[in-house]
Every structure is written in C-alpha cells, then in structure tokens.
Design a protein around this motif. Structure first.
Motif, mmCIF file in Angstrom:
data_model
loop_
_atom_site.group_PDB
_atom_site.id
_atom_site.type_symbol
_atom_site.label_atom_id
_atom_site.label_comp_id
_atom_site.label_asym_id
_atom_site.label_seq_id
_atom_site.Cartn_x
_atom_site.Cartn_y
_atom_site.Cartn_z
ATOM 1 N N ASN A 1 0.821 -1.210 0.000
ATOM 2 C CA ASN A 1 0.000 0.000 0.000
ATOM 3 C C ASN A 1 0.857 1.262 0.000
ATOM 4 O O ASN A 1 0.563 2.232 -0.721
ATOM 5 C CB ASN A 1 -0.924 0.008 1.213
ATOM 6 C CG ASN A 1 -2.019 -1.036 1.123
ATOM 7 O OD1 ASN A 1 -2.226 -1.647 0.075
ATOM 8 N ND2 ASN A 1 -2.713 -1.262 2.218
ATOM 9 N N THR A 2 1.912 1.258 0.809
ATOM 10 C CA THR A 2 2.774 2.436 0.877
ATOM 11 C C THR A 2 3.474 2.667 -0.453
ATOM 12 O O THR A 2 3.569 3.813 -0.930
ATOM 13 C CB THR A 2 3.809 2.274 2.000
ATOM 14 O OG1 THR A 2 3.134 2.084 3.249
ATOM 15 C CG2 THR A 2 4.692 3.505 2.097
ATOM 16 N N GLY A 3 3.973 1.595 -1.075
ATOM 17 C CA GLY A 3 4.633 1.749 -2.365
ATOM 18 C C GLY A 3 3.700 2.264 -3.438
ATOM 19 O O GLY A 3 4.053 3.181 -4.207
ATOM 20 N N VAL A 4 2.493 1.705 -3.520
ATOM 21 C CA VAL A 4 1.510 2.163 -4.507
ATOM 22 C C VAL A 4 1.146 3.623 -4.266
ATOM 23 O O VAL A 4 1.038 4.428 -5.209
ATOM 24 C CB VAL A 4 0.259 1.270 -4.463
ATOM 25 C CG1 VAL A 4 -0.871 1.863 -5.301
ATOM 26 C CG2 VAL A 4 0.585 -0.138 -4.946
ATOM 27 N N LEU A 5 0.973 3.989 -3.011
ATOM 28 C CA LEU A 5 0.598 5.362 -2.678
ATOM 29 C C LEU A 5 1.695 6.346 -3.067
ATOM 30 O O LEU A 5 1.423 7.408 -3.645
ATOM 31 C CB LEU A 5 0.305 5.455 -1.180
ATOM 32 C CG LEU A 5 -0.477 6.678 -0.697
ATOM 33 C CD1 LEU A 5 -1.836 6.746 -1.355
ATOM 34 C CD2 LEU A 5 -0.618 6.625 0.821
#
Length: 559
Positions: A74-78
């Motif tokens: 999630n952090t990478g996609v965000l």
C-alpha cells in the motif's frame, strides 16, 4: 559578512583579557544551549532507530505474517501514485500560469495555491461525501443518465491517491511556477531561434533547468504522504501510520508500534537520501530576470483547454470541497455549536499558541547562536534540530512515549515515591510530551523565517553595539529582536497553524480528555458523521488560509 564580524569580536584577540574571557564564556553558553536543543530533538529519532537495530523476534514474526506485506504494498503504490500525480499536475499548471496567457490566468495564478489551506484529511472526507455512491451528487447523475450510471468508486486506492494529489500538488506547483518565472524569456527565445517548438523548448530547456525545484516539491509531497494519518484512515487504507495507531491503541502493544515506526523512519531516510541524490550535483544557472515580459498567447481550443484544466483542479481541490463543508457546517451548527465545541477551539488555541511561542524561542536561539559561532558543530546542531519536519508525527510520538515511559520508570517514579508522592506517570501522557512532539516536528518551520530575518540585519548595527560594550544577550534583546518582529511573528503564525492541523501526534500523545478540532474531526469521520465533522473542518480551513494568503503575496514577485 555578519557572522565573520561577530565571530572576530568574540575571539580572545579581539579585545582585552577580561572582556574577551567573559564573551567567550557567553558564546560557549549559547553553543551549549543549541547543542541541548539538538540533542532533545534527536532523542525520539534515536529511540525509534534503536527499535530497528534491536528488533523483537515475536513482534516481527507477528507483523510479517499479518500486516507487513499489505503495508509495504500500500505504501509503495501510494508513493508512486502521488508522486506521479503531483508532478504532472504541479509542473503542468506551473508552466501554464508562468509562460502562457489565457482567460483566467491571473486568477488561477494565486487561486491554485489555496488547497494548501485544506488539510488532507479534511479534503478526503469531503470528497467521499461528495462522490460516494449514495451521495446526492451521484443520485442526481443517475436521474440524468439512468439508474445504472455510477462514477468509479471513490473509496478505493485510486480515491485516496486522488485526494492526496489534490491536497499536495501545490508544493510542486508553487516551486515549479517560481522556477519557470525565474528563467526569463530569453532562454526560451534562444531555443526558438535554433528551431525548437514551444513544446520542445519546454522539454529540452525549461524543464531541465527547473528540475531541482520540481524535485524539492515532489519530495515535500511524498514526505507529507508518508506522514499522513487522517486521509488514509478516512479511506480505511492501511499504511504505516494507521498501523502504528492500531498497534498502540488497538492492541496496546507499544513495542509493535515502535517496530512499525522504525520501518517508517527507514522509508523517510531513504526518501531524503534519494531527494538529495536527485538534486545534489545538478547545477542550472538562471538569468537574473524574474518576470516575463511576454507570454505565449493561447487561442481557440488551446486557450479553452488551459483554462479548463486550471478550473477543474481548482474546483476539485478547493471550491467544491469547501463549498460542501460550508453547507454541512450550516446544517450541523445548531447541533454542534455548543460549550463542548468551544472547548475544542480553546484547547486547540492553547496548544497552538504555546507550541508556537516555545518553538519560535528555540528557533531564535539556534539562529542567533549560528551568527555568534558559525562553525561545523553549530551547523550540525541546526541541521539535526530542524530534521523533525521530515518525520511523521506518529514516529515522533512513538519515540517520545518510549523515552518518557523509560524516564518515568527508571528515574521519576522512584524519586517521587521516595518523597511521598504517587507512582505517576509523570511525563508519559503529559502536556510536555505533546509540546515536545510539536517542537521537534515544526522547529524547521519556525527556523526559516527567523533565519531569513537575521540575514537582513546590517552588520554595522552589531558592530556599533559591540563598540558600546553590549553583551551578546543585550545585542539579542535590545538590537536584534526589535528588528526581528516580522520574522518572529511569521514563524509563530506558521507553527500555530501547523499545530492546529496536526492529527497523528495529537491523537497519540494528548492528555486524557484534551480533545482538539483535529481529534474531533477524526472522531466524527471514523463514525461516518461527515456533516458533524464539517464545523471544525471549516474552522481549520479558515485559519489555514492566513499563511496561504501571506504566501500568495510573497510569491506574487519571485524576486
């Protein structure tokens, strides 16, 4: 020039023995105070880093098998989505208003900065209330286009990315716009002489020269994305900040929260290093011209497309959310505007005012010490003390809480029990913990205006004061501070507004029952009460407009 004069005045060879020794002791005192400020700011960061160096096997095993893979994904996609979004929108709009002429350009020039006044978590729940499937807006669309019509779901990964892009693009827009304005028309005209089209001039001349400013703006947006807690919690989108909150208040496991905070700190450090590498060795020399005597005049469809692009972003990022908030606030005012709401406002003002005064004082101390003794040690102290703005409030909260719990157990509780007092806790959960988090987080915000104001003080004023026998303290109090009033006020105002909007540190560290406008918004949005969250949200937006208006006035002339 200023610092060299003051330093030589404080050296043992600059005056006779007694006065020189007194001044040297005084300078050492200022140095010591600055080092203490830097160490206090570094302590919570070091505590979180130690959690990374000394992991607990069972905690890591639990995190690795439950939430860690989702958090990393999630952090990478965000980060990728927000980075691309703010770069495209910020650079595109900055280029349009700086180099092109189209209907409404003068209005959009400053209006596109207004979303800075809207906290990301306020924009998030406003967008959900407007574009949710059951919202009046979508219901009306189904009346017009049929019962099967529906917009893409706002409660999704794309929705949270959209909210953050609209909230953070002004960082890139503001810096890119200033960079394009500072380049001067002659640079692009030279490209046109060599046969480049306007589009080729943008890609091959203007954009490379503006790269350092764009990289700085994107880095700011990504740091804010990593630090955000309110917007992702509104969307129920799990990131490290929400996981830290759940580990702390959901599982009552401070060790797990510290481990997650250490990983988030690692992300921040990697981001800072990457940003320095991207900007580090690139040097672009700009012409001294700061305004454009000629802009590309857009006609027909291009003119309409430019105005429409600016209008769409402005409407989505500011006009529509703020308008919806005002409607909700009017509806809920009779129910929520009571003594309790006034207490939220009072608590917010007390916290903001106290934190602003304390943080501005320490910024003044650091900036003055740097003028007295501009050596490597003080430069390092200033850099360490102002590092906190790059750190999420949740990371600082964990570091401060772990530190204060240790101090309570090892030192304060035994000492106070021996004196007949209770067992505490004395520091953990106190107002001091919250003020310390604010100070570390926003010291860089206060240091900038104070340091800039010091630069405008003429060296001759300090030389004259020294010749009359004034001490360092007297030069600061009687000469410098009267000339620093504007900078000190700006620093205090900026910190005050930032503290009012700060959510994660306030949620994690506030004393029991000490609720603020930000925590009230979190409480209402977590229960889906969008309208009841509107009144405190409108208050924060109105207060946030003050520094944005000042910023607009300053950027009206990039010189």
């Amino acid at each position: 020039m200023t610092t060299q004069t003051v330093t030589s005045a404080n050296s043992p060879t600059a005056s006779s023995g007694g006065i020189a020794n007194w001044l040297n002791v005084s300078v050492r005192g200022w140095q010591l105070a600055s080092l203490v400020v830097a160490l206090v700011a570094l302590a919570p960061i070091a505590v979180v880093a130690l959690a990374w160096l000394t992991p607990t096997a069972d905690v890591w095993q639990h995190l690795g098998t439950t939430v860690l893979p989702d958090l990393l994904r999630n952090t990478g996609v965000l980060l990728v989505g927000v980075g691309l979004g703010v770069m495209i929108i910020g650079v595109g709009l900055g280029w349009l208003v700086a180099t092109c002429d189209f209907p409404g350009r003068r209005f959009f020039d400053w209006a596109l900065m207004l979303p800075l006044a809207v906290p990301a978590y306020v924009l998030a729940f406003a967008l959900i209330g407007i574009f949710d499937y059951s919202s009046p807006f979508q219901n009306q669309l189904r009346v017009w286009f049929g019962p099967g019509f529906a917009l893409p779901p706002i409660r999704s990964t794309g929705g949270v990315i959209l909210a953050m892009v609209l909230a953070f693009y002004p960082y890139v827009y503001m810096l890119a716009r200033t960079a394009f304005l500072s380049q001067g028309q002659s640079m692009l005209e030279t490209g046109r002489v060599y046969g480049l089209t306007a589009w080729q001039s943008f890609w091959r001349v203007a954009l490379p020269m503006a790269r350092p400013a764009i990289a700085a703006g994107v880095a700011l947006a990504l740091m804010e994305t990593l630090a955000d807690f309110g917007a992702v919690s509104v969307f129920n989108y799990d990131t490290f900040t929400t996981a830290i909150y759940k580990a702390w208040f959901g599982m009552f496991n401070l060790a797990a929260a510290a481990q997650l905070a250490s990983l988030l700190l690692l992300f921040v450090v990697v981001g800072l290093v990457a940003e320095q590498r991207l900007r580090g060795r690139a040097q672009y020399h700009l012409t001294p011209k700061s305004t454009r005597s000629h802009r590309y005049r857009l006609h027909g469809g291009r003119s309409l497309a430019a105005a429409s692009a600016c209008a769409l972003v402005f409407i989505l990022a500011f006009a529509l959310p703020v308008g919806e908030l005002l409607v909700w606030a009017v509806r809920s005012a009779l129910q929520d505007f009571d003594v309790r709401y006034l207490r939220f406002v009072a608590n917010t003002l007390v916290l903001g005012g106290t934190a602003a005064a304390v943080t501005t004082f320490f910024a003044l101390l650091l900036a003055y010490t740097w003028r007295l003794k501009p050596d490597r040690m003080i430069r390092g102290a200033v850099r360490v003390a102002t590092l906190g703005y790059a750190l999420p409030g949740s990371v600082l909260a964990v570091g401060i809480m772990v530190s204060f719990i240790w101090l309570d157990r090892q030192w304060l509780t035994p000492a106070f029990e021996s004196l007949g007092f209770g067992a505490g806790p004395w520091l953990a959960g106190s107002m001091l913990a919250l003020l310390l988090a604010y100070g570390v987080r926003f010291l860089a915000v206060a240091y900038g205006p104070v340091d800039s104001s010091f630069e405008r003080i003429k060296p001759s004023l300090w030389q004259a004061a020294r010749s009359l026998g004034a001490s360092n303290r007297e030069i600061l109090w009687r000469v410098s501070i009267p000339l620093l009033r504007g900078g000190l006020f700006s620093a205090g105002l900026l910190v005050f507004v930032e503290v009012m909007k700060e959510m994660p540190a306030t949620l994690l560290l506030r004393p029991f029952g000490w609720d603020t406008l930000a925590t009230r918004i979190f409480e209402m949005t977590s229960e889906g009460e969008w309208e009841r969250a509107a009144l405190p949200a409108v208050t924060l937006v109105l207060v946030g407009l003050i520094p944005v208006i000042l910023l607009v006035r300053r950027t009206a002339n990039p010189r």
